[in-house]
Design an enzyme around this catalytic site. Structure first.
Site, PDB file in Angstrom:
ATOM      1  N   LEU A 170       0.852  -1.183   0.000  1.00 31.21           N
ATOM      2  CA  LEU A 170       0.000   0.000   0.000  1.00 31.21           C
ATOM      3  C   LEU A 170       0.891   1.236   0.000  1.00 31.21           C
ATOM      4  CD1 LEU A 170      -1.376  -2.358   1.892  1.00 31.21           C
ATOM      5  CD2 LEU A 170      -3.023  -0.551   2.421  1.00 31.21           C
ATOM      6  N   ILE A 223       0.842  -5.186   8.330  1.00 31.89           N
ATOM      7  CA  ILE A 223       2.241  -4.849   8.589  1.00 31.89           C
ATOM      8  C   ILE A 223       2.459  -3.371   8.297  1.00 31.89           C
ATOM      9  CG2 ILE A 223       4.655  -5.399   8.078  1.00 31.89           C
ATOM     10  CD1 ILE A 223       3.605  -8.008   6.763  1.00 31.89           C
ATOM     11  N   GLY A 241       1.186   4.138   4.418  1.00 33.05           N
ATOM     12  CA  GLY A 241       2.055   3.269   3.629  1.00 33.05           C
ATOM     13  C   GLY A 241       2.408   1.995   4.363  1.00 33.05           C
ATOM     14  N   SER A 242       2.019   0.841   3.843  1.00 30.02           N
ATOM     15  CA  SER A 242       2.182  -0.390   4.603  1.00 30.02           C
ATOM     16  C   SER A 242       2.009  -1.609   3.702  1.00 30.02           C
ATOM     17  CB  SER A 242       1.185  -0.412   5.763  1.00 30.02           C
ATOM     18  OG  SER A 242      -0.054   0.159   5.360  1.00 30.02           O
ATOM     19  N   ARG A 243       1.727  -2.753   4.327  1.00 29.22           N
ATOM     20  CA  ARG A 243       1.705  -4.028   3.607  1.00 29.22           C
ATOM     21  C   ARG A 243       0.681  -4.968   4.231  1.00 29.22           C
ATOM     22  NH1 ARG A 243       7.085  -7.855   2.828  1.00 29.22           N
ATOM     23  NH2 ARG A 243       6.027  -9.859   2.597  1.00 29.22           N
TER      24      ARG A 243
END
Length: 224
Positions: free
Chosen positions: A95, A156, A186-188
């Site tokens: 993301l 995450i 901003g991530s996963r």
């Protein structure tokens, strides 16, 4: 309709401080320019309505949808050091700061496990972020035709994201695509499904939370 998640309030208030300082100093032009910052921060927390792109009956029983907006970084066998113990297939989604960050349940059922783990803030696209960064692991189970199906998924945080927000708990009953929390800036998201499940996305694909089908259990006819 797009709403703004309640997590936006403190972040937007902080983002508005520079514009307020400029206004108090009589710098109208700077205040107007800086006024765009809190608006941009608020948009990060946008929460649009989503609908699955498949038939509801099949959607509920056989399909796994994306838990997040973003770009598929990896789709294939579970990676060493990333996937849970056992045999799994894996879909990892990155993301960016421009994606919607509301997360949704990839599969309907009862949450068996919700485990938060503190950690680092490495860039989310790095392999080691999956087991070193701050994260929450969730396992959801559902009985279909006498067999228990399990989907493991993981929030995450990344280099910009410094907080994972999980609004569900073990024992909760969730519908496929239901909101479960968010990650900030901003991530996963990683999703793990059993080896018999067919992945329907590839690396590089864009996915939409609660709508894009990323995996599907084979039909009874196909299995037999």
């Amino acid at each position: 309709m797009v709403t703004i998640d309640r997590e936006a309030a403190p972040a937007t208030a902080v983002a508005a401080v520079p514009a307020l300082v400029a206004a108090l100093a009589g710098r109208r032009g700077a205040a107007l320019a800086l006024g765009a910052l809190p608006a941009a921060v608020a948009l990060f927390f946008r929460d649009p309505e989503r609908r699955p792109d498949v038939d509801r009956a099949a959607f509920d029983a056989d399909t796994v949808v994306s838990p997040a907006d973003g770009k598929v970084m990896y789709a294939g066998p579970g990676q060493d050091g990333v996937a849970p113990e056992g045999e799994w297939q894996q879909v990892s989604i990155f993301l960016s700061a421009f994606d919607v960050h509301i997360n949704r349940a990839p599969y309907g059922g009862r949450l068996r496990e919700v485990t938060y783990k503190p950690g680092r803030w490495l860039a989310a696209y790095k392999h080691e972020s999956a087991h070193q960064n701050e994260r929450t692991d969730l396992v959801i189970e559902r009985e279909v035709d006498g067999q228990v199906r399990a989907v493991h998924f993981r929030q995450i945080v990344g280099l910009m994201a410094r907080r994972v927000v999980t609004r569900v708990a073990a024992g909760d009953e969730l519908a496929t695509g239901e909101r479960i929390g968010l990650m900030k800036f901003g991530s996963r998201m990683d999703v793990f499904v059993p080896p018999e499940v067919d992945l329907t996305v590839r690396a590089g694909a864009r996915v939409v939370a609660g709508e894009t089908v990323i995996a599907r259990w084979p039909s009874a006819d196909a299995v037999s």
